[in-house]
Every structure is written in C-alpha cells, then in structure tokens.
Design a protein around this motif. Structure first.
Motif, PDB file in Angstrom:
ATOM      1  N   ASP A  16       0.842  -1.207   0.000  1.00  0.00           N
ATOM      2  CA  ASP A  16       0.000   0.000   0.000  1.00  0.00           C
ATOM      3  C   ASP A  16       0.874   1.253   0.000  1.00  0.00           C
ATOM      4  O   ASP A  16       0.603   2.222  -0.715  1.00  0.00           O
ATOM      5  CB  ASP A  16      -0.914   0.037   1.235  1.00  0.00           C
ATOM      6  N   ILE A  19       2.657   1.713  -3.434  1.00  0.00           N
ATOM      7  CA  ILE A  19       1.769   2.226  -4.477  1.00  0.00           C
ATOM      8  C   ILE A  19       1.440   3.699  -4.237  1.00  0.00           C
ATOM      9  O   ILE A  19       1.436   4.509  -5.174  1.00  0.00           O
ATOM     10  CB  ILE A  19       0.498   1.351  -4.563  1.00  0.00           C
ATOM     11  N   ASP A  23       2.916   5.379  -7.353  1.00  0.00           N
ATOM     12  CA  ASP A  23       1.850   5.685  -8.314  1.00  0.00           C
ATOM     13  C   ASP A  23       1.201   7.043  -8.057  1.00  0.00           C
ATOM     14  O   ASP A  23       0.902   7.777  -8.988  1.00  0.00           O
ATOM     15  CB  ASP A  23       0.749   4.607  -8.281  1.00  0.00           C
ATOM     16  N   GLU A 205      -1.285   6.208   3.730  1.00  0.00           N
ATOM     17  CA  GLU A 205      -1.176   5.527   2.432  1.00  0.00           C
ATOM     18  C   GLU A 205      -2.530   5.009   1.951  1.00  0.00           C
ATOM     19  O   GLU A 205      -2.677   4.650   0.798  1.00  0.00           O
ATOM     20  CB  GLU A 205      -0.147   4.380   2.518  1.00  0.00           C
ATOM     21  N   ARG A 206      -3.527   4.935   2.852  1.00  0.00           N
ATOM     22  CA  ARG A 206      -4.856   4.454   2.462  1.00  0.00           C
ATOM     23  C   ARG A 206      -5.733   5.573   1.904  1.00  0.00           C
ATOM     24  O   ARG A 206      -6.873   5.324   1.530  1.00  0.00           O
ATOM     25  CB  ARG A 206      -5.562   3.820   3.664  1.00  0.00           C
ATOM     26  N   ASP A 209      -5.862   8.523  -2.885  1.00  0.00           N
ATOM     27  CA  ASP A 209      -6.548   8.291  -4.148  1.00  0.00           C
ATOM     28  C   ASP A 209      -8.036   8.533  -3.888  1.00  0.00           C
ATOM     29  O   ASP A 209      -8.602   7.924  -2.990  1.00  0.00           O
ATOM     30  CB  ASP A 209      -6.320   6.816  -4.557  1.00  0.00           C
ATOM     31  N   ILE A 211     -10.702   7.638  -5.206  1.00  0.00           N
ATOM     32  CA  ILE A 211     -11.638   6.512  -5.299  1.00  0.00           C
ATOM     33  C   ILE A 211     -11.728   5.737  -3.974  1.00  0.00           C
ATOM     34  O   ILE A 211     -12.683   5.027  -3.714  1.00  0.00           O
ATOM     35  CB  ILE A 211     -11.256   5.558  -6.473  1.00  0.00           C
ATOM     36  N   LEU A 212     -10.716   5.908  -3.127  1.00  0.00           N
ATOM     37  CA  LEU A 212     -10.717   5.225  -1.833  1.00  0.00           C
ATOM     38  C   LEU A 212     -11.371   6.078  -0.741  1.00  0.00           C
ATOM     39  O   LEU A 212     -11.371   5.707   0.429  1.00  0.00           O
ATOM     40  CB  LEU A 212      -9.284   4.864  -1.425  1.00  0.00           C
TER      41      LEU A 212
ATOM     42  N   THR B 438      -5.608  -1.390  -0.148  1.00  0.00           N
ATOM     43  CA  THR B 438      -6.100  -0.184  -0.837  1.00  0.00           C
ATOM     44  C   THR B 438      -6.815  -0.472  -2.157  1.00  0.00           C
ATOM     45  O   THR B 438      -6.563   0.155  -3.181  1.00  0.00           O
ATOM     46  CB  THR B 438      -4.966   0.843  -1.068  1.00  0.00           C
ATOM     47  N   THR B 440     -10.396  -1.210  -1.605  1.00  0.00           N
ATOM     48  CA  THR B 440     -11.799  -1.179  -1.182  1.00  0.00           C
ATOM     49  C   THR B 440     -12.447   0.151  -1.537  1.00  0.00           C
ATOM     50  O   THR B 440     -12.139   1.182  -0.937  1.00  0.00           O
ATOM     51  CB  THR B 440     -11.909  -1.432   0.337  1.00  0.00           C
ATOM     52  N   ARG B 570     -20.970   3.279 -10.569  1.00  0.00           N
ATOM     53  CA  ARG B 570     -21.455   2.545  -9.398  1.00  0.00           C
ATOM     54  C   ARG B 570     -22.384   3.465  -8.609  1.00  0.00           C
ATOM     55  O   ARG B 570     -22.243   4.680  -8.678  1.00  0.00           O
ATOM     56  CB  ARG B 570     -20.279   2.110  -8.515  1.00  0.00           C
TER      57      ARG B 570
END
Lengths: 240, 740
Positions: A16, A19, A23, A205-206, A209, A211-212, B438, B440, B570
């Motif tokens: 995680d 990335i 990324d 790190e979670r 992004d 989308i998370l 990462t 979900t 979605r």
C-alpha cells in the motif's frame, strides 16, 4: 526522491505504501527486507503497518531485535526522515526513537474507521505549513493504538510542540468523543525531539486516491518530498 | 506387514470406535471387503476421515451433481481443485470459495472462527491466487441468551484477530439471529483471490519421481478427528471434543502466503494442496488421485510439535498453516531458498511413485500400502425424502387472518430498525480491517462491497446472502431466493453477477425431512443459478447442524461475484439529493396481498410466527435486475437499494439514514399498511432518479417488460408516510444504530 519501505515478516501495508508513494506521488520507492542491512540512496524510510513477527508478546517488541534495527536507528540519528505508520509507530517506540508506547485500545477491540486529525503543530518534514492545512481525514486500523506516556513526557511533548496530530471531531474539536482508542490527549502522531522521526497510528497511504474516499494522505507525503527535494513534487499533486 | 502382526494390532471394532470415526458398521464391512481383511487402526483412521461427510461428501454428492459447470467463464472442474476459478477478462481469474466451520466454532468460538479464516485462505493461495478479500456469513441464537452472546463475541474476535493480522481486507458479510441457531452457530467464511490465468496452480502431483514437500507449521495433536468426529455427525453439546478444534497462527499463515506465492512465481511448483480436514491424509490422496499415480511418504520426516506422536496421529492431525507441494527434484535448491528467506520450515516427506498406491513408511518400516482408488471409493447415499406434514400446514397458514399490528406504523418501523437482524452491523465490521491492500471502494455496510483492480477500470463486487426462514417455509424457492438476493445485491450497486459459491448448512441428513430440505434447496439454487447465468464454481456442505431440541433451519449461504466494466458507474444505497423521484422497480403498486408477509421479519418479531409460502419468479427477477443495471450504466440512477429483510419501509428508512436525506410518499398506502410496508415479496429494488430522467427510465422498463411505480420524493429531514408517520431521519438513525 527515494523512499525505502521496511518489510518484516508479518508486515502488510508495504505494498500500500509503495503504491501510494510511487503511483500517486510519483517518487521512487523500494522495499528494504528486514535481513538486509545495506540500504543506500534512501532519502526517507517508511516503517509500514502490519503485525511484524506476529506482534506476539507486544506490538513491535520483536521487531526491536531485528537484524535491521540498529541501521534504522543510525539512519534516524543522522537526521534523515523516518515515518512509522501504525505498526511502524509501535516499532519506533520499542526502538526508543520515540517516547511512550501504544497500549490496547480502551474499547478492547480492533477499530477500522475514518478519523479526523487536527494538525496541532506543523513540522518541516511531515506537516508543512505552506500547504495551508489545519485538519486531515485519515483512517485508522489497529487494536493497540492508545498512545500512553507518563505525565512528564506528555508535558514535554506538548511544550516542545512534538505532537503533530490529535484525533478531533469533524468540526475540529479535540475531545473524548472524537478519541477512537483512548490515547492520552487524543494523540494520533508525534515526532522525536529533532523533528525528523514521525510515528502515527492513522494510515496516510490508504487515502492518496479519491476513489478510496479521500486524498489527505498526500499532505504528509507531499511535505516529505517538499522538504527533501521540492523539484520532485508532482504538479498534479493536490498539495503543490 | 505379516498376517500375524495384523492380527495382533487389529482390535475388535466397537460401536464407540466407529462413532469416533463417524463410520457405520456397514461401511466398516465394506472396508473389510475391499481389503480382504480387517483394517489396521491406521488404515481405519484414514478410511474414516476420507469417507467422512466432510471430506467425501457421502450424503450430498449425488445431490450436488445437479450443478452444471460447463459455463465458458469457469476455469475449474467441480471439486477437483481447492477452490473455483472464473475468467474475468484481461487475462485474470478470480478464485473463490466459501466454507463452514460451524461445529468447531460451537465448541471453541474464537479458534473455531479463526481457523475458518485460515483454512479458506489456504484454499485460495494454494491455487496461486493472491487473496484480496474475505467475507463471512454468521448466524447465532437469540443474543439475549448469554451462551449465544459468548459464541458471537468469540467468533467475531476470532475473525478479527486472524483476518486483521494477515492483512486481507474483510469487506462484507451478514449477521443474523434466530432461535434455531441456539448453541449451533453458523460460521461461514469466504475468501477471494486474484491470479493471472497462466499462474493458476493445480492440485496435482504430475508424474512419478517428483518430490512431495510439506511446508509451514509443525504437526501436533490438534484437530484429530476434526473432519470425521466433529464435522460429520451430531455433537450432543459435547465439550470433550474441544481438543478436536485446531488452533490458528495467523503470523505463520502470512509467511506461508508470501513464501508459497513466491514459490509459485518461480514457475517450479507442479502442484500445491493445503492441509485442511483430515490433514496429511486428505492432502496427499487429493494430490495424486487425479493423476493415476501414487505416493510414498516417510512420517519420520514430518516435523512434529509434540513427542512420541503415533503414525495415526500424524496422518490425521489437522494442525493449521501447513501446505504440501510437488516439485521436480532438480528444483529443490531454488525452492528451499525461497522458504528459507521467509523462515518457513520445509521437509521433503516423500515422492510420487508409478503405482497408484498410498505408501506410508516410518523410517524403514512400511506402515501402509493401499490402492488410492479404494481410499477414494467413498460410498454415497441418497436418503429417502418426504415433504414434511408440518411444512404443508405452515405454507397453507392463512396470513390474511393476522390482525394488523396494534403498534402504530411508526413504532413498528422504529422497533424493526432496532431489531438485531435489521440494525446496523457497524459494531461488528468496525472490528475488521476492511481497507488494507487499498482496493476497497465500497466496504461493509452496503448491499455489496466493491474492490477496484488497480490500473484498470474494472471493479469487482461481492455479497453474501441467505434467508433460512424462507428456506424453512419453502426449500426450493428459499434456495432460489438466496441466489437471487445475493445477485440482486450486486445489481443494485451496478455490477453484473458472474459466479457464485455456496455453503450448504443443514441438519441431520438421515432425517427424511432434512434430506427433503437439502434436495429441494439444492434444486432451487441450481435453477436460479442457471436462470441468472451465475455458475456455482465452488462450495462446501455442512450437515448435522442441530442442538438438543431440533435441527437448524436449512441455511444455504450464497457468496456472489459481480463485475463492473467501469467502476465509475457505481451507485450506493443512500438517497443523494433532494427532490429526486423515488421509484419501486418490480411492482406497479404497493402490495395489498397478505402472502407478502410469508417468512417476514415483521411476522416473526411481532407475532412470533414463521409462516406462509415465500415465492420467487425468476424470469421477473432477471428482468428487474437487468433494468436496474441498465439504468445505472446509463448514469440515470442516483441511489439503489435492495428491498429485502423488513420490507419496503425498512428499505426506504435505510436509504434515508445512509444518505441523511428525508422521504415523502406520493403513492397511496393501502389500508393494510402491514402487508404493503412490511411484506417481503421478492424482486424489488428502490431507486432514486432525477425528474428529467424518468422518460429514459420508463423506456428501459418497457424494454424488459418490468413493472414499476413512483412512490415518493426525497428531501427534508424526515421520513413521512401520508398521515401514518413523520419521523426525523436522526431518530431513524438512532434506532438503526442500536447494538443487539
């Protein structure tokens, strides 16, 4: 810039972190295996989350005796930035690079949820002021995240502005209701006295992004990049 | 072994010994006939575990043949591999399976549940797949009973401790309470993995002359007779079986995952098989049985946890976190290096041989030499079935004679929202790490969870479902509804269902009533699976689920996988905006029919009755789901929520709570508001839509000939139903967030 991500057996946030940093932040990132004592050209070490060596006995207690332990201490003592996330924070405390310890959550259960963090002090490596942030939304995921230290230590941390993040409500209030694990003074992240080693229970790190569910983790990684090599900070990054 | 030796070590078989192995006298006689002599205790132990229901599916296999497996997406053959695999395009496959650990969890809930997780994860990575998600389905007796609460807390902490420690997100599940599960909880765990198609590893031993390697934990005395004694017969609440429950070590499992996947990446692994039920016995036999070759192993080469273990104990131990693999002898150094890196012990315990025999040595002494095909010739049984008399009576119960609830509609709703079966399950899932890796995008607490596949636009959706009250009242339709609901949960978030895995939890199959339930449920699952185009790719059967009083309700659990071609298309369950139109897909009006109360939560909670005859029309179900997905893909749906447990009003209330937005009805509510608002007829989805998109929506419904009706509008801070109720959303939320 080059991030090194330390991997112990039982570590699970390693990929995680890799990335997020490569990324999402556009930096070089590589794994540093716990048996490997040579890590050259690393600008910043990340100690990621997980259950190093199963966290039997006490979180981080066995990682302290790992082959790589003294190299991490040496790297930090030279003034290089180290960020310990979750299990990484617990390990930094066991290595005595940070004061205090992380006890079992007061609810005596694991907690995985989003938390609000108030930036109570800015820090040149991890929480830079020019990004104009006063609070962050970052998730936690831990069973032992209750920061504890004796009164004298807590007073020193407060006085020396070593507390970087405190759990707060969505309105920014630091109170017992916004404290997910019973940490003293709602402490979620602290730095050492020289300010180059950060330990935090939430997982930046979670949330690098959208989308998370959020991108506030980028604030911390952007701060690190800005402090080491500002030219490498991506223009696309939210915090440029 | 000489004849003399045999006679010496072969005791006369007693009824108690047979019971320990869950073998019948006639099965024992069959073994004697196959061998032409009485078996040694080691032989009998091996036969007993391989012929157990848990390993050999002797009671369910004939019924399971009905599941077709020739769907073009399916990459595995039924029951030949550790789990089922399905093609999802981009050269990727999803590997998944759901499995029960009901009996161990009833005896020792924390370790029982923890090892459920450990076992199912091994099934996934033994196929070379990286585990990316866990789900579960849990059933307990009434939570007011301290024993049930002890079991629930133990199971949840077992899942939490084990799952969190190994870093696989636990992204969804179900929790349901009913008296039928008193002292016999249902603990079903599902794991999902992802693998590039060419890296998929098989459960095979290849050719003779390959090495058989045992990796992972040492072998101890835990779990002996887990498969036979524990999982394959009634337990009678026997605490003395506690040593038959295995103990898990998630740290070892994590190292085993990483080392095995790295070994598979090297391309040097011929076959891999996890050690689950019946341990080394079942793993070795499974590996060679498809290749028509045999194996020769030396038990002195197995690393032991305890001293002086007998061959019988070593072969039947169910110690966790062990894996066997088959490699070419020339690759031994490379493979050893990988496991050394991860500090995982390995031992070459034997080799494959040309004769199709199982040959077991202890150093120089040959202990056993039996043809594989005798071991795998598990007898199968079909029991007589009969439709129980009580079932007809329950189905014909006159629901229209149920008086309307004396509580007001508002109080009825609030009380249902606060009931353990409907209230929020956050108190459970906040104990599981659902974000690690990462991927979900939508976590637990929704109709279905969504994972992204990094660097693609594709999303994967998952749900687990099963309503045992429906199955109890109508096993065929109940089985079909379980499949339909699991798939509907995927459709409401915009995913196309592509495959399912099933876990069949039933009572004692020797009882004709129960065998009837099993047969009908399987038939219902199969029918729905064909109709909805979702092949059953893997599964598990757990029989003999009963407490002192009765068998459990038939409880098939379906785990479903869906795909979103574009993860950005979605939707979520909560209302998004004010002044949107709320539509009920699947009906042209609000029901006024009493039969909608069949098996409903309302009927159970307020009248203590589980009555009626739940039905599903699968053609309609398919059309309703297709309409919902088409509308989502065209971007005209703001929110969608499956209308299920608790009925229409509970569905609306949840959409209000999750979206923190009110609702006001525009449709007329029938006089019997209980039938209309709390009935649970199938194939209904509640969506919210912007006014301007109604025409397009109507066109989609017409295309698929699906009925629909506008039921109200979103907005404000309260849920308002005519003059029946006006409840602030905050008050709904408070009730819904009640802990059981």
């Amino acid at each position: 810039m080059n991030f090194g991500i330390v991997v112990y057996p039982g570590t699970w946030s390693d990929s995680d972190c890799l990335i997020a940093v490569s990324d999402q932040m556009g930096q070089n990132a590589s794994y540093v295996w716990h048996k490997n004592r040579n890590f050259n050209n690393i600008d910043c070490l990340i100690l990621p989350g997980g259950f190093s060596y199963g966290d039997y006995l006490r979180p981080g207690a066995i990682a302290r005796f790992s082959n790589i332990a003294d190299k991490i201490i040496e790297f930090g003592n030279l003034g290089n930035p180290i960020i310990g996330i979750c299990n990484g924070f617990q390990i930094l405390c066991e290595l005595d690079l940070l004061p205090g310890t992380l006890l079992k959550n007061d609810v005596m259960e694991f907690r995985c949820q989003w938390t609000n963090l108030k930036i109570v002090n800015h820090n040149q490596f991890f929480a830079r002021s020019e990004f104009q942030k006063s609070s962050l939304q970052i998730p936690i995921s831990h069973g032992s995240g209750r920061y504890y230290a004796d009164k004298k230590t807590i007073n020193e941390l407060e006085k020396n502005q070593q507390i970087i993040f405190k759990y707060c409500s969505s309105m920014g209030e630091v109170n017992s209701k916004s404290n997910p694990n019973g940490s003293i003074n709602n402490i979620a992240g602290i730095v050492n006295s020289t300010g180059n080693i950060l330990g935090m229970m939430p997982h930046p790190e979670r949330c690098c992004d959208s989308i998370l569910g959020g991108e506030d983790g980028k604030y911390i990684f952007s701060s690190i990049i800005k402090s080491i090599d500002p030219s490498k900070l991506l223009k696309t990054s939210t915090y440029h | 072994m000489t004849k003399k030796q045999q006679n010496k070590i072969t005791p006369k078989i007693s009824a108690a010994d047979l019971k320990k192995l869950a073998i019948t006298q006639s099965e024992y006689n069959q073994i004697v006939e196959l061998l032409g002599r009485t078996p040694s205790p080691l032989e009998l132990g091996i036969f007993g575990s391989l012929w157990s229901e848990h390993c050999g599916y002797k009671h369910s296999k004939p019924l399971l043949k009905i599941f077709k497996n020739n769907h073009p997406r399916v990459l595995t053959n039924e029951s030949e591999e550790n789990a089922g695999a399905v093609d999802i395009g981009n050269n990727l496959a999803i590997v998944m399976k759901i499995e029960s650990h009901n009996h161990p969890s009833a005896i020792e809930p924390t370790e029982g549940a923890a090892t459920a997780i450990g076992g199912i994860i091994r099934d996934i990575f033994s196929m070379g797949a990286r585990p990316i998600a866990l789900l579960n389905s849990l059933r307990f007796g009434n939570p007011d009973n301290p024993k049930n609460r002890y079991l629930m807390n133990g199971v949840i902490s077992g899942i939490s401790n084990y799952g969190n420690c190994i870093g696989i997100p636990n992204i969804g599940g179900e929790l349901f309470f009913s008296k039928t599960y008193d002292k016999n909880p249902i603990v079903n765990a599902m794991c999902v993995g992802i693998v590039t198609k060419q890296d998929m590893t098989k459960s095979t031993a290849g050719t003779p002359g390959n090495l058989i390697i045992l990796a992972g934990s040492t072998t101890g005395r835990d779990g002996i007779h887990g498969a036979s004694g524990l999982a394959s017969q009634n337990m009678d609440g026997d605490d003395t079986l506690r040593p038959a429950v295995q103990v898990g070590n998630p740290f070892m499992e994590k190292k085993l995952i990483e080392s095995c996947l790295e070994a598979i990446q090297s391309g040097k692994i011929i076959g891999m098989q996890d050690l689950g039920a019946a341990g080394l016995t079942s793993a070795t036999v499974d590996l060679v049985s498809k290749d028509n070759i045999g194996f020769k192993i030396d038990l002195s080469r197995v690393f032991l946890r305890e001293e002086s273990m007998t061959p019988y104990e070593i072969m039947l131990s169910e110690s966790q976190e062990r894996m066997i693999m088959v490699i070419n002898p020339t690759d031994l150094i490379e493979i050893t290096g990988i496991f050394e890196k991860w500090d995982v012990d390995i031992s070459v315990i034997g080799e494959t041989i040309p004769q199709p025999n199982a040959v077991i040595y202890d150093k120089k002494e040959k202990l056993l030499d039996l043809p594989i095909n005798t071991l795998t010739s598990t007898p199968t049984y079909q029991f007589p079935t009969r439709k129980p008399k009580w079932l007809t009576k329950n189905q014909e119960y006159k629901l229209k004679n149920i008086p309307i609830n004396s509580k007001s509609p508002a109080k009825t709703l609030l009380s249902l929202l606060a009931s353990p079966n409907i209230s929020s399950k956050k108190h459970v899932y906040q104990q599981y790490d659902h974000q690690v890796l990462t991927n979900t995008v939508i976590g637990p607490g929704s109709d279905a969870a969504i994972l992204r596949i990094k660097n693609t636009k594709t999303g994967l959706a998952f749900s687990t479902d099963g309503n045992s009250k429906y199955c109890y009242l109508n096993p065929f339709h109940g089985g079909a509804i379980a499949v339909a609901e699991a798939c509907r949960n995927l459709s409401t978030i915009g995913a196309t269902p592509i495959a399912i895995t099933d876990c069949l939890n039933f009572g004692n199959p020797e009882d004709p009533d129960i065998y009837y339930q099993l047969k009908k449920c399987i038939s219902g699952i199969s029918t729905a699976s064909n109709k909805l185009n979702v092949p059953v790719i893997s599964g598990n059967v757990s029989l003999y689920n009963a407490n002192e009083e009765d068998n459990i309700f038939p409880t098939p659990i379906i785990g479903a996988l869906g795909i979103l071609d574009n993860i950005n298309n979605r939707v979520t369950n909560g209302f998004k905006n004010n002044n949107s139109i709320v539509i009920l897909i699947g009906d042209s009006k609000i029901s006024q029919i009493s039969s909608s109360l069949a098996g409903s939560e309302y009927l159970d909670k307020f009248y203590g009755k589980i009555m009626g005859n739940p039905q599903i029309n699968l053609d309609k179900e398919l059309a309703v789901q297709t309409v919902c997905r088409s509308a989502i893909q065209r971007g005209i749906i703001e929110s969608a929520h499956d209308c299920s447990d608790g009925g229409l009003l509970v569905c609306l209330a949840e959409s209000c709570i999750i979206g923190n937005t009110g609702f006001r009805n525009t449709i007329q509510i029938p006089k019997r508001w209980d039938f209309g608002l709390f009935g649970e007829q199938q194939s209904r989805i509640v969506v919210s839509i912007n006014k301007k998109d109604i025409t397009e929506f109507e066109k989609i419904c017409n295309d698929f000939q699906v009925n629909w009706c506008t039921i109200g509008t979103t907005g404000g801070d309260s849920l308002t139903i005519s003059s029946l109720m006006d409840i602030p959303v905050s008050q709904l939320a408070e009730a819904w967030k009640t802990h059981p």
